[in-house]
Design an enzyme around this catalytic site. Structure first.
Site: not given
Ligand code: PMT
Length: 405
Positions: A210, A323, A337, A341
């Site tokens: 990426n 992030f 998230k 997470k």
């Protein structure tokens, strides 16, 4: 004085006889590795020429707010965002008064208003002007707003008076400027950061990856080291040099990054996952280069381990920051998230805007944690990293206090 290495220092020079010492100051700052850009007020140019400062700094000198040519190069807002520190030396009584009153009537005062960077002044003036209650009140106002005042020293003055008002010597100013980059907020803390992209091999010559450049993660590593942390930077492939006082562990794939991250568990107090980790990798890496096929080809992909989730569910779990790189509903997905997470904090990054996020020099993020959210406006990644590290250090300290009470 490693703290000045690679720092972007905007040196403001105002009108006073001590302006001649600013030439020496530029040299000292550059000797210590800083990149210096000079801004002069109209009065400063009565004492020293821009040409001298341009030759010494190696950069064009900025003198006017409304100069279309200069604005086309590096505009005043860009300049304000570029600076890691604005140091005004000498700072005249008039400049201090204008700054204390929030004036933006020339380039230097405008930059001071617009910058997210810390500001330091080295006052230099006649002893009577320094002692005057108006100047003292301005100095107090500026200190209360967080502006650092370096000096003045006392002694014999250019006008023959003796007393306070002499500008500090260049080396002293360089030392004090260096000290501003050490917040000590993370003294004794071990911190790991993942940064950059991962590469997932398809065959010996091809991979999936990426656009992450590593800039954001490296800036965080530098800011954490400046704040006193022992920093391990677990980095995917980037073109960036390792920041000073940081230990770098180079990795290629998500699996390598996972192993390097888990190896630090137990001794890690804070973990920041800034890397853009590939969620999938090819199920098999071909041993030989894949030959071209007629129309299309399929590559079977399998899930990579989720590194930050594994860290956050470890027995000796560090304070864990993730992030969230999103292109739509940024805050909504970031909150999802944070929860899924099991993170202590998440930094939401809108990567649909090419001026920020992947491979840009600037960024703007929203910090989300269980207590709320806070937007940090667009600025250089290094300036932003400093603010993020201050926030992370504060939340980490709060959490430790709560757990021990
Ligand atoms: O490197 P730059 O060019 O400076 O760009 C900075 C950045 C845009 C890469 C950075 O600011 C950023 O947003 N990093 C997170 C990129 C990302 O992968 O986000 P995500 O929303 O897909 O992942 C969420 C979190 O899980 C991230 O903390 C990520 O590091 C982590 N993750 C994701 C997948 C995985 N397998 N393991 C992980 O740990």
């Amino acid at each position: 004085m490693k703290q000045l290495s690679n720092r972007q220092i905007l040196l403001g020079i105002t009108g006073g006889i001590a302006a001649y010492k600013s030439a020496e100051l530029v040299r000292r700052l550059k000797d210590h590795g800083a990149d210096v850009r000079v801004v002069m007020t109209a009065a400063a140019m009565e004492f020293i020429t821009p040409l001298t400062l341009q030759a010494l700094s190696g950069n064009p000198v900025h003198t006017a707010l409304l100069d279309p040519e200069a604005e086309a190069g590096m505009g005043h807002i860009e300049l304000a965002r570029w600076a890691d520190l604005i140091l005004v030396a000498p700072a005249s009584a008039d400049f201090m008064a204008r700054l204390a009153n929030g004036r933006g009537d020339d380039l230097l005062t405008t930059l001071c208003l617009a910058t997210p960077a810390p500001i330091a002044l080295a006052p230099a003036m006649n002893q009577g002007m320094w002692r005057d209650p108006a100047t003292q009140a301005n100095a107090d106002t500026l200190r209360q707003r967080g502006v650092a005042l370096f000096g003045p020293a006392a002694g014999e003055q250019a006008c023959g008076d003796i007393g306070p008002g002499r500008m500090l010597e260049s080396e002293q100013l360089a030392e004090l400027a260096a000290g501003l980059f050490n917040s000590r907020a993370l003294d004794g803390i071990s911190l790991s950061i993942t940064a950059g992209p991962t590469r997932e091999a398809i065959d010996p010559v091809r991979y999936i990856s990426n656009h992450s450049s590593g800039k954001m993660g490296y800036a965080l590593a530098e800011a954490a080291a400046d704040a006193g942390a022992r920093v391990t930077l677990i980095s995917g492939p980037t073109q960036l040099p390792c920041p000073p006082r940081v230990t770098r562990v180079d990795v290629i794939s998500a699996d390598d990054m996972y192993k390097a991250s888990m190896a630090n568990m137990g001794s890690c107090d804070i973990f920041i996952a800034c890397a853009a980790v590939a969620d999938y990798r090819p199920a098999h890496i071909e041993e030989q280069k894949i030959k071209k096929q007629n129309t299309s080809m399929n590559i079977e992909l399998v899930r990579n381990p989720d590194i930050v989730s594994a860290v956050a569910s470890h027995d000796q779990r560090p304070f864990t920051v993730g992030f969230a790189a999103e292109t739509q509903d940024v805050i909504h997905y970031a909150k999802g998230k944070l929860e899924k997470k099991n993170l202590d904090m998440i930094i939401a990054n809108d990567v649909s805007d090419t001026r920020i996020g992947f491979n840009s020099d600037e960024n703007s993020v929203t910090v989300v944690d269980p207590s709320g959210q806070q937007k940090l406006e667009q600025m250089g990644k290094r300036q932003l990293a400093k603010q993020l590290i201050d926030l992370i250090a504060a939340r980490y300290a709060e959490q430790k206090r709560d757990h021990s009470s």
